[in-house]
Design a protein around this motif. Structure first.
Motif, PDB file in Angstrom:
ATOM      1  N   THR A 160       0.833  -1.206   0.000  1.00  0.00           N
ATOM      2  CA  THR A 160       0.000   0.000   0.000  1.00  0.00           C
ATOM      3  C   THR A 160       0.868   1.257   0.000  1.00  0.00           C
ATOM      4  O   THR A 160       1.854   1.346   0.742  1.00  0.00           O
ATOM      5  N   SER A 161       0.492   2.212  -0.845  1.00  0.00           N
ATOM      6  CA  SER A 161       1.204   3.483  -0.915  1.00  0.00           C
ATOM      7  C   SER A 161       0.219   4.628  -1.059  1.00  0.00           C
ATOM      8  O   SER A 161      -0.894   4.455  -1.566  1.00  0.00           O
ATOM      9  N   LEU A 162       0.630   5.795  -0.625  1.00  0.00           N
ATOM     10  CA  LEU A 162      -0.163   7.016  -0.747  1.00  0.00           C
ATOM     11  C   LEU A 162       0.701   8.082  -1.386  1.00  0.00           C
ATOM     12  O   LEU A 162       1.776   8.413  -0.872  1.00  0.00           O
ATOM     13  N   SER A 163       0.244   8.616  -2.513  1.00  0.00           N
ATOM     14  CA  SER A 163       0.977   9.658  -3.227  1.00  0.00           C
ATOM     15  C   SER A 163       0.086  10.888  -3.336  1.00  0.00           C
ATOM     16  O   SER A 163      -1.032  10.805  -3.855  1.00  0.00           O
ATOM     17  N   THR A 164       0.576  12.028  -2.842  1.00  0.00           N
ATOM     18  CA  THR A 164      -0.234  13.250  -2.798  1.00  0.00           C
ATOM     19  C   THR A 164       0.552  14.410  -3.380  1.00  0.00           C
ATOM     20  O   THR A 164       1.730  14.605  -3.044  1.00  0.00           O
ATOM     21  N   ALA A 165      -0.105  15.167  -4.237  1.00  0.00           N
ATOM     22  CA  ALA A 165       0.489  16.375  -4.809  1.00  0.00           C
ATOM     23  C   ALA A 165      -0.402  17.570  -4.483  1.00  0.00           C
ATOM     24  O   ALA A 165      -1.592  17.561  -4.795  1.00  0.00           O
ATOM     25  N   VAL A 166       0.176  18.563  -3.844  1.00  0.00           N
ATOM     26  CA  VAL A 166      -0.504  19.837  -3.606  1.00  0.00           C
ATOM     27  C   VAL A 166       0.170  20.857  -4.510  1.00  0.00           C
ATOM     28  O   VAL A 166       1.401  20.994  -4.490  1.00  0.00           O
ATOM     29  N   TYR A 167      -0.607  21.557  -5.327  1.00  0.00           N
ATOM     30  CA  TYR A 167       0.009  22.412  -6.332  1.00  0.00           C
ATOM     31  C   TYR A 167      -0.669  23.776  -6.419  1.00  0.00           C
ATOM     32  O   TYR A 167      -1.802  23.968  -5.961  1.00  0.00           O
ATOM     33  N   ALA A 168       0.058  24.708  -7.009  1.00  0.00           N
ATOM     34  CA  ALA A 168      -0.455  26.062  -7.198  1.00  0.00           C
ATOM     35  C   ALA A 168       0.180  26.655  -8.446  1.00  0.00           C
ATOM     36  O   ALA A 168       1.309  26.316  -8.818  1.00  0.00           O
ATOM     37  N   SER A 169      -0.570  27.541  -9.092  1.00  0.00           N
ATOM     38  CA  SER A 169      -0.069  28.231 -10.279  1.00  0.00           C
ATOM     39  C   SER A 169      -0.597  29.660 -10.263  1.00  0.00           C
ATOM     40  O   SER A 169      -1.773  29.891  -9.953  1.00  0.00           O
ATOM     41  N   PHE A 170       0.279  30.607 -10.589  1.00  0.00           N
ATOM     42  CA  PHE A 170      -0.109  32.019 -10.605  1.00  0.00           C
ATOM     43  C   PHE A 170       0.311  32.602 -11.951  1.00  0.00           C
ATOM     44  O   PHE A 170       1.491  32.819 -12.200  1.00  0.00           O
ATOM     45  N   GLY A 171      -0.662  32.846 -12.820  1.00  0.00           N
ATOM     46  CA  GLY A 171      -0.363  33.332 -14.154  1.00  0.00           C
ATOM     47  C   GLY A 171      -0.658  34.810 -14.301  1.00  0.00           C
ATOM     48  O   GLY A 171      -1.596  35.342 -13.691  1.00  0.00           O
ATOM     49  N   SER A 172       0.145  35.485 -15.123  1.00  0.00           N
ATOM     50  CA  SER A 172      -0.072  36.908 -15.371  1.00  0.00           C
ATOM     51  C   SER A 172       0.484  37.262 -16.742  1.00  0.00           C
ATOM     52  O   SER A 172       1.601  36.883 -17.081  1.00  0.00           O
ATOM     53  N   GLY A 173      -0.310  37.992 -17.520  1.00  0.00           N
ATOM     54  CA  GLY A 173       0.143  38.425 -18.834  1.00  0.00           C
ATOM     55  C   GLY A 173      -1.012  38.879 -19.678  1.00  0.00           C
ATOM     56  O   GLY A 173      -2.086  39.227 -19.172  1.00  0.00           O
ATOM     57  N   GLY A 174      -0.787  38.869 -20.985  1.00  0.00           N
ATOM     58  CA  GLY A 174      -1.851  39.316 -21.872  1.00  0.00           C
ATOM     59  C   GLY A 174      -1.387  39.382 -23.315  1.00  0.00           C
ATOM     60  O   GLY A 174      -0.312  38.892 -23.671  1.00  0.00           O
ATOM     61  N   GLY A 175      -2.229  39.996 -24.136  1.00  0.00           N
ATOM     62  CA  GLY A 175      -1.932  40.126 -25.558  1.00  0.00           C
ATOM     63  C   GLY A 175      -2.486  41.427 -26.105  1.00  0.00           C
ATOM     64  O   GLY A 175      -3.526  41.914 -25.636  1.00  0.00           O
ATOM     65  N   ARG A 176      -1.790  42.007 -27.077  1.00  0.00           N
ATOM     66  CA  ARG A 176      -2.210  43.281 -27.656  1.00  0.00           C
ATOM     67  C   ARG A 176      -3.377  43.109 -28.608  1.00  0.00           C
ATOM     68  O   ARG A 176      -3.491  42.106 -29.314  1.00  0.00           O
ATOM     69  N   ARG A 177      -4.217  44.150 -28.622  1.00  0.00           N
ATOM     70  CA  ARG A 177      -5.311  44.253 -29.576  1.00  0.00           C
ATOM     71  C   ARG A 177      -5.436  45.710 -29.992  1.00  0.00           C
ATOM     72  O   ARG A 177      -4.722  46.584 -29.477  1.00  0.00           O
ATOM     73  N   THR A 178      -6.349  45.989 -30.909  1.00  0.00           N
ATOM     74  CA  THR A 178      -6.457  47.343 -31.439  1.00  0.00           C
ATOM     75  C   THR A 178      -7.905  47.829 -31.437  1.00  0.00           C
ATOM     76  O   THR A 178      -8.847  47.034 -31.463  1.00  0.00           O
ATOM     77  N   ARG A 179      -8.060  49.116 -31.397  1.00  0.00           N
ATOM     78  CA  ARG A 179      -9.334  49.785 -31.645  1.00  0.00           C
ATOM     79  C   ARG A 179      -9.093  50.863 -32.690  1.00  0.00           C
ATOM     80  O   ARG A 179      -8.118  51.609 -32.621  1.00  0.00           O
ATOM     81  N   GLY A 180     -10.031  50.938 -33.638  1.00  0.00           N
ATOM     82  CA  GLY A 180      -9.916  51.927 -34.696  1.00  0.00           C
ATOM     83  C   GLY A 180      -9.768  51.294 -36.057  1.00  0.00           C
ATOM     84  O   GLY A 180      -9.456  50.098 -36.173  1.00  0.00           O
ATOM     85  N   ASP A 181      -9.981  52.083 -37.111  1.00  0.00           N
ATOM     86  CA  ASP A 181      -9.992  51.565 -38.477  1.00  0.00           C
ATOM     87  C   ASP A 181      -8.647  51.696 -39.190  1.00  0.00           C
ATOM     88  O   ASP A 181      -8.384  50.978 -40.152  1.00  0.00           O
ATOM     89  N   LYS A 182      -7.793  52.608 -38.741  1.00  0.00           N
ATOM     90  CA  LYS A 182      -6.562  52.865 -39.487  1.00  0.00           C
ATOM     91  C   LYS A 182      -5.591  51.692 -39.428  1.00  0.00           C
ATOM     92  O   LYS A 182      -4.895  51.396 -40.406  1.00  0.00           O
TER      93      LYS A 182
END
Length: 846
Positions: A374-396
């Motif tokens: 018998t075995s017990l395997s446990t993973a406690v995890y966390a992730s913290f993401g931050s960022g983004g992507g460019r977009r535009t407004r306007g016709d030009k």
């Protein structure tokens, strides 16, 4: 003279006889100590000579040497090498190679790694040495291109923007796990490979389980599972310094170091690398830092604790807006390099499509061998993401009038800046903003495993996850103006001047809480017959908070919590007919929650979609396998029926403009096909590999779709006629053949040929609003050839390896991705695949 001839003849004969009588033949079998199975491809070398072979599919070897006694050196990447003494012609018996990493076996318990001729699933495993040999500058999933049922592309060519489909299912329906921990986005199921760009440096093995798979997490996948097992901590002290260069300014360098396992049971491994380049496609420059750390402590022989953290901080230009074939053909840069989404600002490159993100993942793994069984395997995890992507407004920014020449030339941002300055009190007509995405993700995955009388293995556990994602639009560049007048009518700051840093258009949190239980029973009837049954149950709770449309006191700001109860059951068996032949079957049914993006009418809405229901999947598969010392092959036949699928996405409205978002529920589909793969060891040094995959993926229903415009906040409903349309964006016919030749004990040259056919375009929902729209457009079939070489040598006392690769060696021009507009090639919006690329790398071990 005759005497001399006789003397020479006698001397030569004696020499030949001496050589003949002094030859020895040494045989044996190499066993993988991780799974107690034969280890094919292990290197067996007579120390101090060039006499060497590789083990066959049964792990067996037979090496001839002129030495009457000596030492065999048995090695395999990721395992601790062994030296075995021999005398004369002899059989050294079984040689067990243990993994060179502390805790790797515990990780594999959580990761649910399948075992050949035992686990009844269709599986392909790529070892670290193959990844190292073939990856080069490719996107990480592209190394799977020669795997049955896989279609992988680099999409627009941006760094980390690749995608992978399994049996016609996109990444949102393919479970991707790193050390058993799921990494698919909790809101939409997507996988962003740029977040894991450093995986190629630290992967121990990557296993693709097609179909139901052996994964024990509470929420199953539909198309398959990609299990990525990273290095943990090496038993032996040492490290590697590596560097590589490639076309278009590609440069990567890094180092990995392991302390080795100390007497008190502590060990550590750290890895870091820097990567940068201009990108093959114009305007896709990139840079990033990849890092990995593992700390391991063995408190007792039965108790281990390890901490792992890794991530990739990156930024890269993107090729987002597709063009028609005719438009690409007319460009100066050429079809596979042209990108309309960049230009020059103040003399420097500047992108309207640009991604930046950092998503570190940390996990604490505890492994407790409670008893012999018998075995017990446990993973406690966390992730913290931050960022983004460019977009535009306007016709030009979407107009050819604002380019440095004709329509195929870069954008003239300076002209737009000057015009915005001239507007004065009117503010900017065009701006750049960021679609910012942040998240916090916490989870626990615990697995209890017990074996009863060496026959019945019972596994059960808990899978809990909590996620909160924050999403908003934020002004990044006013392009010369003093402000921008907000035109989003639903915002609480509508018609107000916006400045750099201000939020508009979208500002909401999406919350996901998921908890589940899973259980599996595996019964080994005898050495040949293995059965399993598995089940799971989970509850998923969704909610949103909208900060941009509602005041803080408005009760509509927060949505109600919406719950979906999911469940699943699957089972199967494997029967080894004899030492060479085996058959397996698996079957399963499950009901899973739709994604958050389908539960609410739009991405930021607090009004739940009343039509959102669980997706239902029934899947069945039968397989046959053959193993011998020379040949290994697999044949699989599968059928997956998918009911009430929910789909969300965006419709491109033209270069530089905001997309329309669509949301639909109730789609039915059938994915079925046949897969064949084989490995043939022609000689000890020459190996052939091949596969063929014939699929038939079709939609089976017509539904209604909601189309949302987040500029005007308007939602329209259209009828979607999709019945009998082919599922798009995945080649339904693929085959490959490749050969590798070991021209020295640790040196290899290879060539791969990959064919992709019957790739239908993904359709825009607005293009299928009429019953007579016809079949989606089918892209031309294509084939790619890759070449590579690895040469091992010594630099002083250090082992070194030089790698050279050429991807798409014939510079084939092909379409890798397509969106259908009216069923014709003339209107289809496409991405061309990348042309010929090269890379050269050097690894030095110390």
């Amino acid at each position: 003279m005759k005497v001399i001839y006789n003397w020479l003849f006698t001397a030569v004969f004696a020499l030949m006889a001496s050589v003949a009588f002094s030859q020895s033949t040494v045989t044996g079998t190499v066993i993988d100590g991780d799974i107690n199975q034969p280890l094919p491809g292990a290197s067996v070398l007579v120390k101090g000579t060039t006499d060497g072979v590789s083990t066959d599919f049964d792990g067996k070897f037979s090496v001839n040497t002129t030495k009457t006694s000596g030492t065999l050196v048995i090695s395999y990447m990721g395992y601790i090498s062994q030296e075995i003494a021999f005398t004369g012609t002899s059989n050294v018996g079984k040689i067990v190679l243990k993994p060179s990493s502390v805790g790797l076996d515990e990780v594999q318990v959580i990761a649910s790694v399948a075992v050949d001729r035992k686990t009844p699933v269709a599986v392909s495993t790529v070892k670290a040495q193959d990844i190292q040999l073939k990856l080069g500058t490719q996107e990480f999933p592209e190394v799977l291109r020669s795997t049955p049922g896989i279609y992988a592309t680099a999409q627009g060519g941006g760094y980390g923007d690749g995608r992978v489909n399994i049996r016609g299912f996109g990444s949102e329906n393919v479970a991707v796990m790193i050390n058993g921990i799921p990494v698919n986005d909790m809101e939409n199921g997507a996988v962003y490979w740029s977040n894991w760009a450093g995986l190629g440096d630290v992967t121990s093995s990557m296993q693709v389980q097609r179909g139901l798979g052996a994964s024990k997490v509470a929420v199953p996948s539909i198309g398959g599972t990609i299990n990525i097992v990273t290095k943990t901590t090496d038993v032996e002290e040492g490290g590697t310094i590596s560097t590589s260069i490639a076309n278009n300014g590609y440069l990567k360098y890094g180092m990995t170091y392991s302390t080795g396992l100390s007497k008190n049971g502590f060990a550590a491994t750290v890895s870091a690398s820097k990567i940068s380049g201009d990108g093959y496609v114009d305007g896709t420059q990139f840079s990033g830092y990849n890092y990995f750390i593992n700390l391991s402590k063995q408190f007792t022989p039965n108790h281990k604790l390890s901490f792992t953290a890794f991530g990739a901080q990156q930024e890269h230009g993107q090729h987002y807006n597709r063009s028609t074939i005719a438009e690409y053909k007319q460009t100066e840069a050429g079809p596979n390099r042209f990108n309309p989404d960049w230009g020059y600002l103040n003399g420097s490159e500047y992108n309207i499509s640009y991604n930046y993100y950092h998503k570190p993942q940390m996990s604490l793994n505890d492994f407790w061998q409670m008893s012999d069984n018998t075995s017990l395997s446990t993973a406690v995890y966390a992730s913290f993401g931050s960022g983004g992507g460019r977009r535009t407004r306007g016709d030009k920014l979407g107009s050819d009038a604002y380019r440095l020449g004709s329509s195929d030339q870069p954008i003239d941002f300076d002209q737009i800046v000057q015009e915005n300055k001239d507007r004065g009190a009117l503010g900017s007509s065009d701006i750049i903003y960021n679609s910012v995405n942040k998240h916090q993700w916490y989870g626990v995955l615990s697995t209890l495993k017990t074996t009863i009388q060496d026959k019945l293995t019972i596994t059960g556990g808990v899978d809990g996850r909590y996620y909160i994602g924050s999403h908003y639009y934020q002004v990044d560049n006013l392009l010369g103006g003093d402000f921008y007048l907000n035109t989003t009518s639903s915002d609480n700051n509508y018609n107000q001047p916006l400045r750099v840093g201000d939020i508009f258009g979208k500002n909401y949190d999406g919350k996901v809480l998921r908890g589940g239980l899973f259980a599996q029973a595996e019964y080994e009837v005898n050495d040949s017959f293995n059965l399993f049954v598995a089940s799971d149950v989970s509850n998923t709770t969704y909610s949103t908070v909208d900060f941009i449309k509602y005041a803080s006191t408005d009760p509509d700001r927060k949505s109600k919590k919406v719950d979906f109860l999911g469940y699943g059951i699957k089972g199967g068996g494997n029967y080894n007919l004899d030492d060479h032949n085996n058959v397996f079957v698996n079957v399963g049914y499950f009901s899973k929650a739709p994604f958050l993006t389908n539960v609410f009418q739009s991405s930021s809405s607090t009004n739940a979609n009343p039509d959102a229901i669980n997706e239902k999947v029934f899947s069945a598969e039968i397989g046959y396998g053959f193993r011998s010392s020379k040949f290994s092959g697999n044949l699989n036949v599968y059928r997956t029926a998918w009911l009430d699928k929910s789909i969300s996405g965006s419709i491109q409205r033209g270069s530089g403009n905001e997309p329309l978002y669509y949301n639909l529920t109730g789609m039915d589909a059938v994915h079925q096909g046949i897969e064949l793969d084989f490995i043939y060891r022609v000689t000890d040094k020459f190996k052939l590999k091949g596969m063929a995959s014939l699929g038939d993926y079709q939609w089976k229903s017509n539904v209604s779709a909601d189309v949302y415009d987040d500029i005007t906040d308007n939602t329209t409903t259209i009828d979607l006629y999709a019945k009998n349309l082919k599922v798009g964006n995945s080649a339904q016919t693929t085959f490959s053949v490749g050969g590798s030749y070991d021209y020295a004990p640790k040196s290899t040259i290879f060539i791969d040929y990959n064919y992709a056919g019957d790739m239908y375009a993904d359709f825009y929902v607005t293009s299928r609003s009429k019953a007579d729209a016809g079949q989606a457009w089918k892209a031309p079939n294509y084939a790619l050839v890759d070449l590579g070489i690895k040469h091992s040598f010594k630099i002083g006392t250090f082992d070194a390896a030089l790698f050279g690769r050429i991807n798409n060696a014939l510079n084939t021009e092909y379409i890798s991705d397509a969106n259908d507009v009216d069923g014709t090639a003339q209107s289809a919006l496409v991405y061309y695949g990348l042309g010929r690329r090269y890379s050269v790398g050097l690894n030095v071990k110390f």
